[in-house]
Design a protein around this motif. Sequence first.
Motif, PDB file in Angstrom:
ATOM      1  N   LEU A   1      -8.284  11.953   3.576  1.00 23.62           N
ATOM      2  CA  LEU A   1      -8.327  10.583   3.058  1.00 23.62           C
ATOM      3  C   LEU A   1      -7.890   9.576   4.109  1.00 23.62           C
ATOM      4  O   LEU A   1      -8.342   8.428   4.112  1.00 23.62           O
ATOM      5  CB  LEU A   1      -7.406  10.444   1.839  1.00 23.62           C
ATOM      6  CG  LEU A   1      -7.858  11.024   0.508  1.00 23.62           C
ATOM      7  CD1 LEU A   1      -6.711  10.930  -0.493  1.00 23.62           C
ATOM      8  CD2 LEU A   1      -9.068  10.268  -0.005  1.00 23.62           C
ATOM      9  N   PHE A   2      -7.008  10.005   4.991  1.00 25.38           N
ATOM     10  CA  PHE A   2      -6.337   9.069   5.893  1.00 25.38           C
ATOM     11  C   PHE A   2      -6.908   9.161   7.303  1.00 25.38           C
ATOM     12  O   PHE A   2      -6.216   9.510   8.257  1.00 25.38           O
ATOM     13  CB  PHE A   2      -4.835   9.329   5.870  1.00 25.38           C
ATOM     14  CG  PHE A   2      -4.268   9.363   4.477  1.00 25.38           C
ATOM     15  CD1 PHE A   2      -4.268   8.218   3.690  1.00 25.38           C
ATOM     16  CD2 PHE A   2      -3.779  10.540   3.933  1.00 25.38           C
ATOM     17  CE1 PHE A   2      -3.771   8.244   2.391  1.00 25.38           C
ATOM     18  CE2 PHE A   2      -3.271  10.578   2.645  1.00 25.38           C
ATOM     19  CZ  PHE A   2      -3.273   9.428   1.869  1.00 25.38           C
ATOM     20  N   GLU A   3      -8.183   8.835   7.411  1.00 29.62           N
ATOM     21  CA  GLU A   3      -8.837   8.857   8.704  1.00 29.62           C
ATOM     22  C   GLU A   3      -8.457   7.619   9.511  1.00 29.62           C
ATOM     23  O   GLU A   3      -7.916   6.643   8.988  1.00 29.62           O
ATOM     24  CB  GLU A   3     -10.355   8.903   8.524  1.00 29.62           C
ATOM     25  CG  GLU A   3     -10.841  10.151   7.798  1.00 29.62           C
ATOM     26  CD  GLU A   3     -12.334  10.110   7.546  1.00 29.62           C
ATOM     27  OE1 GLU A   3     -12.927   9.024   7.694  1.00 29.62           O
ATOM     28  OE2 GLU A   3     -12.892  11.164   7.214  1.00 29.62           O
ATOM     29  N   GLU A   4      -8.765   7.666  10.789  1.00 30.76           N
ATOM     30  CA  GLU A   4      -8.482   6.533  11.658  1.00 30.76           C
ATOM     31  C   GLU A   4      -9.214   5.288  11.153  1.00 30.76           C
ATOM     32  O   GLU A   4     -10.375   5.355  10.768  1.00 30.76           O
ATOM     33  CB  GLU A   4      -8.909   6.847  13.096  1.00 30.76           C
ATOM     34  CG  GLU A   4      -8.472   5.796  14.102  1.00 30.76           C
ATOM     35  CD  GLU A   4      -8.756   6.221  15.524  1.00 30.76           C
ATOM     36  OE1 GLU A   4      -8.524   5.410  16.421  1.00 30.76           O
ATOM     37  OE2 GLU A   4      -9.210   7.363  15.725  1.00 30.76           O
ATOM     38  N   LYS A   5      -8.510   4.168  11.129  1.00 33.43           N
ATOM     39  CA  LYS A   5      -9.022   2.861  10.721  1.00 33.43           C
ATOM     40  C   LYS A   5      -9.241   2.722   9.211  1.00 33.43           C
ATOM     41  O   LYS A   5      -9.777   1.718   8.754  1.00 33.43           O
ATOM     42  CB  LYS A   5     -10.312   2.517  11.477  1.00 33.43           C
ATOM     43  CG  LYS A   5     -10.111   2.390  12.975  1.00 33.43           C
ATOM     44  CD  LYS A   5     -11.392   1.965  13.669  1.00 33.43           C
ATOM     45  CE  LYS A   5     -11.157   1.820  15.174  1.00 33.43           C
ATOM     46  NZ  LYS A   5     -12.379   1.415  15.884  1.00 33.43           N
ATOM     47  N   THR A   6      -8.851   3.743   8.447  1.00 33.78           N
ATOM     48  CA  THR A   6      -8.895   3.601   6.989  1.00 33.78           C
ATOM     49  C   THR A   6      -7.795   2.634   6.550  1.00 33.78           C
ATOM     50  O   THR A   6      -6.672   2.689   7.044  1.00 33.78           O
ATOM     51  CB  THR A   6      -8.694   4.966   6.305  1.00 33.78           C
ATOM     52  OG1 THR A   6      -9.789   5.816   6.618  1.00 33.78           O
ATOM     53  CG2 THR A   6      -8.601   4.815   4.786  1.00 33.78           C
ATOM     54  N   LEU A   7      -8.121   1.752   5.620  1.00 27.63           N
ATOM     55  CA  LEU A   7      -7.130   0.850   5.054  1.00 27.63           C
ATOM     56  C   LEU A   7      -6.443   1.556   3.891  1.00 27.63           C
ATOM     57  O   LEU A   7      -7.093   2.003   2.955  1.00 27.63           O
ATOM     58  CB  LEU A   7      -7.800  -0.437   4.549  1.00 27.63           C
ATOM     59  CG  LEU A   7      -6.913  -1.418   3.759  1.00 27.63           C
ATOM     60  CD1 LEU A   7      -5.793  -1.960   4.641  1.00 27.63           C
ATOM     61  CD2 LEU A   7      -7.741  -2.539   3.166  1.00 27.63           C
ATOM     62  N   VAL A   8      -5.115   1.670   3.964  1.00 31.19           N
ATOM     63  CA  VAL A   8      -4.343   2.325   2.910  1.00 31.19           C
ATOM     64  C   VAL A   8      -3.366   1.322   2.318  1.00 31.19           C
ATOM     65  O   VAL A   8      -2.520   0.762   3.023  1.00 31.19           O
ATOM     66  CB  VAL A   8      -3.568   3.549   3.444  1.00 31.19           C
ATOM     67  CG1 VAL A   8      -2.789   4.209   2.308  1.00 31.19           C
ATOM     68  CG2 VAL A   8      -4.519   4.544   4.102  1.00 31.19           C
ATOM     69  N   LEU A   9      -3.489   1.071   1.022  1.00 32.05           N
ATOM     70  CA  LEU A   9      -2.586   0.168   0.310  1.00 32.05           C
ATOM     71  C   LEU A   9      -1.667   1.029  -0.570  1.00 32.05           C
ATOM     72  O   LEU A   9      -2.140   1.732  -1.463  1.00 32.05           O
ATOM     73  CB  LEU A   9      -3.374  -0.807  -0.560  1.00 32.05           C
ATOM     74  CG  LEU A   9      -4.267  -1.791   0.224  1.00 32.05           C
ATOM     75  CD1 LEU A   9      -5.284  -2.430  -0.707  1.00 32.05           C
ATOM     76  CD2 LEU A   9      -3.416  -2.852   0.887  1.00 32.05           C
ATOM     77  N   LEU A  10      -0.358   0.970  -0.295  1.00 32.48           N
ATOM     78  CA  LEU A  10       0.606   1.841  -0.966  1.00 32.48           C
ATOM     79  C   LEU A  10       1.691   1.027  -1.631  1.00 32.48           C
ATOM     80  O   LEU A  10       2.365   0.215  -0.996  1.00 32.48           O
ATOM     81  CB  LEU A  10       1.234   2.800   0.061  1.00 32.48           C
ATOM     82  CG  LEU A  10       2.460   3.595  -0.386  1.00 32.48           C
ATOM     83  CD1 LEU A  10       2.096   4.590  -1.484  1.00 32.48           C
ATOM     84  CD2 LEU A  10       3.086   4.320   0.801  1.00 32.48           C
ATOM     85  N   ASP A  11       1.855   1.222  -2.938  1.00 35.87           N
ATOM     86  CA  ASP A  11       3.013   0.665  -3.646  1.00 35.87           C
ATOM     87  C   ASP A  11       3.989   1.824  -3.786  1.00 35.87           C
ATOM     88  O   ASP A  11       3.728   2.785  -4.498  1.00 35.87           O
ATOM     89  CB  ASP A  11       2.616   0.128  -5.021  1.00 35.87           C
ATOM     90  CG  ASP A  11       3.770  -0.617  -5.690  1.00 35.87           C
ATOM     91  OD1 ASP A  11       4.928  -0.236  -5.455  1.00 35.87           O
ATOM     92  OD2 ASP A  11       3.510  -1.574  -6.442  1.00 35.87           O
ATOM     93  N   PHE A  12       5.134   1.736  -3.085  1.00 39.49           N
ATOM     94  CA  PHE A  12       6.009   2.899  -3.020  1.00 39.49           C
ATOM     95  C   PHE A  12       7.293   2.774  -3.813  1.00 39.49           C
ATOM     96  O   PHE A  12       8.151   3.635  -3.749  1.00 39.49           O
ATOM     97  CB  PHE A  12       6.351   3.210  -1.560  1.00 39.49           C
ATOM     98  CG  PHE A  12       7.478   2.382  -0.987  1.00 39.49           C
ATOM     99  CD1 PHE A  12       8.636   2.977  -0.546  1.00 39.49           C
ATOM    100  CD2 PHE A  12       7.361   1.005  -0.901  1.00 39.49           C
ATOM    101  CE1 PHE A  12       9.675   2.212  -0.022  1.00 39.49           C
ATOM    102  CE2 PHE A  12       8.381   0.249  -0.378  1.00 39.49           C
ATOM    103  CZ  PHE A  12       9.547   0.847   0.066  1.00 39.49           C
ATOM    104  N   ASP A  13       7.461   1.665  -4.578  1.00 42.38           N
ATOM    105  CA  ASP A  13       8.682   1.550  -5.378  1.00 42.38           C
ATOM    106  C   ASP A  13       8.338   1.526  -6.846  1.00 42.38           C
ATOM    107  O   ASP A  13       7.242   1.177  -7.245  1.00 42.38           O
ATOM    108  CB  ASP A  13       9.508   0.320  -4.991  1.00 42.38           C
ATOM    109  CG  ASP A  13       8.783  -0.978  -5.289  1.00 42.38           C
ATOM    110  OD1 ASP A  13       7.556  -1.018  -5.102  1.00 42.38           O
ATOM    111  OD2 ASP A  13       9.434  -1.949  -5.680  1.00 42.38           O
ATOM    112  N   ARG A  14       9.288   1.889  -7.683  1.00 40.45           N
ATOM    113  CA  ARG A  14       9.047   1.985  -9.124  1.00 40.45           C
ATOM    114  C   ARG A  14       9.122   0.617  -9.767  1.00 40.45           C
ATOM    115  O   ARG A  14       9.862  -0.232  -9.311  1.00 40.45           O
ATOM    116  CB  ARG A  14      10.087   2.905  -9.757  1.00 40.45           C
ATOM    117  CG  ARG A  14       9.994   4.323  -9.221  1.00 40.45           C
ATOM    118  CD  ARG A  14      11.047   5.199  -9.842  1.00 40.45           C
ATOM    119  NE  ARG A  14      11.022   6.516  -9.224  1.00 40.45           N
ATOM    120  CZ  ARG A  14      11.835   7.508  -9.538  1.00 40.45           C
ATOM    121  NH1 ARG A  14      12.740   7.334 -10.472  1.00 40.45           N
ATOM    122  NH2 ARG A  14      11.767   8.662  -8.942  1.00 40.45           N
TER     123      ARG A  14
END
Length: 202
Positions: A189-202
């Motif tokens: 899923l995490f290839e080079e130049k992939t945009l990853v949007l992560l919400d990491f808090d509850r």
Amino acid sequence: IMRYMDKIDVIRRLWQQNYEPAAGIASRVEYILSQFHVSDDVINDVLGEIYLADTKPFAISGAYEVMDMIMNHGSRLVIWTQGDPQYQHAKLSHFGLDQLMRVPELLVAVDKCQALETLENLVEHTSCVLIDDRSRFLANAQERLHTILKPKSNIHTVFVSQKEEEVGFAPTYQVDTVATLLDAQYHALFEEKTLVLLDFDR
């Protein structure tokens, strides 16, 4: 000011027990302190002690390791969070993001789905991964990104269920914890130049 500290401590405990949103708590604490014409530096120090000291447990388990993994794969990582910007920036700083080898971008807004369009060079991405523990945000963001990104762009959604919320739509993947993404089967899923949007808090 000391005769107000008991009131501030009550406010802090109410927040810890989730009886009132943290942003509202912060505003009330700041108001009390401002009545004494306390300097901004002192107010910030007190707020840090009052309502940020115990926020570390609110980070989703495994988030730090996953952030390192995503950036090591060459993806563009954006921490995607919603709430009062002043409070959220302070909270993110308290979580220790500056201790990561590489610091991710931050997208902090009152409405994080509407704020997606403010990301620079967004249209350059043909692959995007959305990671959140709220299915409604995933659904809204996916719909919005389909209108922003190039046609036929790949948008994958990862719902971190934590066994706390029913899925309101069909995500690409559903995991119990964000740490599950450390498994090799998800690394593609995490290839080079992939945009990853992560919400990491509850």
